[in-house]
Design a protein around this motif. Structure first.
Motif, mmCIF file in Angstrom:
data_model
loop_
_atom_site.group_PDB
_atom_site.id
_atom_site.type_symbol
_atom_site.label_atom_id
_atom_site.label_comp_id
_atom_site.label_asym_id
_atom_site.label_seq_id
_atom_site.Cartn_x
_atom_site.Cartn_y
_atom_site.Cartn_z
ATOM 1 N N LEU A 44 0.813 -1.215 0.000
ATOM 2 C CA LEU A 44 0.000 0.000 0.000
ATOM 3 C C LEU A 44 0.846 1.265 0.000
ATOM 4 O O LEU A 44 0.524 2.234 -0.674
ATOM 5 N N LEU A 45 1.915 1.261 0.759
ATOM 6 C CA LEU A 45 2.675 2.483 0.973
ATOM 7 C C LEU A 45 3.825 2.681 -0.015
ATOM 8 O O LEU A 45 4.275 3.803 -0.225
ATOM 9 N N ALA A 46 4.297 1.598 -0.624
ATOM 10 C CA ALA A 46 5.429 1.713 -1.551
ATOM 11 C C ALA A 46 4.957 2.225 -2.905
ATOM 12 O O ALA A 46 3.955 1.756 -3.435
ATOM 13 N N ILE B 159 6.994 -0.491 -12.568
ATOM 14 C CA ILE B 159 5.694 -1.129 -12.766
ATOM 15 C C ILE B 159 4.718 -0.041 -13.194
ATOM 16 O O ILE B 159 4.692 1.038 -12.621
ATOM 17 N N GLY B 160 3.915 -0.312 -14.197
ATOM 18 C CA GLY B 160 2.974 0.677 -14.717
ATOM 19 C C GLY B 160 1.925 1.077 -13.698
ATOM 20 O O GLY B 160 1.659 0.360 -12.741
ATOM 21 N N THR B 161 1.328 2.240 -13.922
ATOM 22 C CA THR B 161 0.348 2.750 -12.967
ATOM 23 C C THR B 161 -0.910 1.894 -12.920
ATOM 24 O O THR B 161 -1.534 1.787 -11.876
ATOM 25 N N SER B 162 -1.307 1.270 -14.032
ATOM 26 C CA SER B 162 -2.498 0.423 -14.002
ATOM 27 C C SER B 162 -2.238 -0.839 -13.180
ATOM 28 O O SER B 162 -3.116 -1.298 -12.454
ATOM 29 N N VAL B 163 -1.036 -1.382 -13.280
ATOM 30 C CA VAL B 163 -0.685 -2.549 -12.469
ATOM 31 C C VAL B 163 -0.589 -2.145 -11.003
ATOM 32 O O VAL B 163 -1.048 -2.865 -10.117
ATOM 33 N N GLU B 164 -0.021 -0.979 -10.741
ATOM 34 C CA GLU B 164 0.078 -0.482 -9.369
ATOM 35 C C GLU B 164 -1.310 -0.316 -8.763
ATOM 36 O O GLU B 164 -1.546 -0.720 -7.626
ATOM 37 N N ALA B 165 -2.221 0.262 -9.527
ATOM 38 C CA ALA B 165 -3.586 0.449 -9.030
ATOM 39 C C ALA B 165 -4.246 -0.892 -8.761
ATOM 40 O O ALA B 165 -4.937 -1.059 -7.741
ATOM 41 N N ARG B 166 -4.030 -1.858 -9.617
ATOM 42 C CA ARG B 166 -4.622 -3.185 -9.426
ATOM 43 C C ARG B 166 -4.049 -3.866 -8.178
ATOM 44 O O ARG B 166 -4.785 -4.484 -7.414
ATOM 45 N N VAL B 167 -2.749 -3.740 -7.964
ATOM 46 C CA VAL B 167 -2.119 -4.324 -6.773
ATOM 47 C C VAL B 167 -2.693 -3.682 -5.508
ATOM 48 O O VAL B 167 -3.032 -4.375 -4.546
ATOM 49 N N LYS B 168 -2.833 -2.378 -5.512
ATOM 50 C CA LYS B 168 -3.377 -1.683 -4.347
ATOM 51 C C LYS B 168 -4.850 -2.046 -4.129
ATOM 52 O O LYS B 168 -5.283 -2.209 -2.994
ATOM 53 N N GLU B 169 -5.620 -2.213 -5.202
ATOM 54 C CA GLU B 169 -7.011 -2.631 -5.065
ATOM 55 C C GLU B 169 -7.112 -4.005 -4.422
ATOM 56 O O GLU B 169 -7.927 -4.222 -3.525
#
Length: 105
Positions: free
Chosen positions: A60-62, A69-79
């Motif tokens: 969540l914090l990193a 890593i792309g922003t869409s993948v980052e958003a999916r990981v955080k979701e």
């Protein structure tokens, strides 16, 4: 838009700190060990849950986009991380209610 972003990061930081502290407490406090036994869980589950909470807080914090890593993948990981924490909160509520713990004291 700026207020939404600030609110997001404040709530994300609070959730991350809560999960980090609970992971620390799971591994160091005997009261937590007794609490897990009270709920009927084996001791290894407490350790697994502490590790999962710590990894979730890190995710969540990193800032994953800075690691390539792309922003869409980052958003999916955080979701999915938030979804995992939600499952944890709901499961904890059910476990406490099923064991006869009061809803509020």
């Amino acid at each position: 838009m700026k207020a939404i972003r600030i609110t997001y990061w404040i709530t994300t930081a609070i959730v991350g700190l809560m999960m980090t502290y609970s992971a620390y407490a799971y591994l160091t406090q005997t009261a937590m060990q007794e609490g897990f036994h009270h709920l009927g869980y084996p001791d290894y589950f407490r350790v697994e849950l502490a590790i999962a909470k710590l990894l979730g807080a890190i995710l969540l914090l990193a800032p994953l986009s800075s690691v390539g890593i792309g922003t869409s993948v980052e958003a999916r990981v955080k979701e999915w991380t938030y979804a995992g924490f939600t499952f944890t909160f709901i499961s904890a509520f059910i476990a406490h209610r099923a064991s006869g713990d009061p809803a509020a004291s």
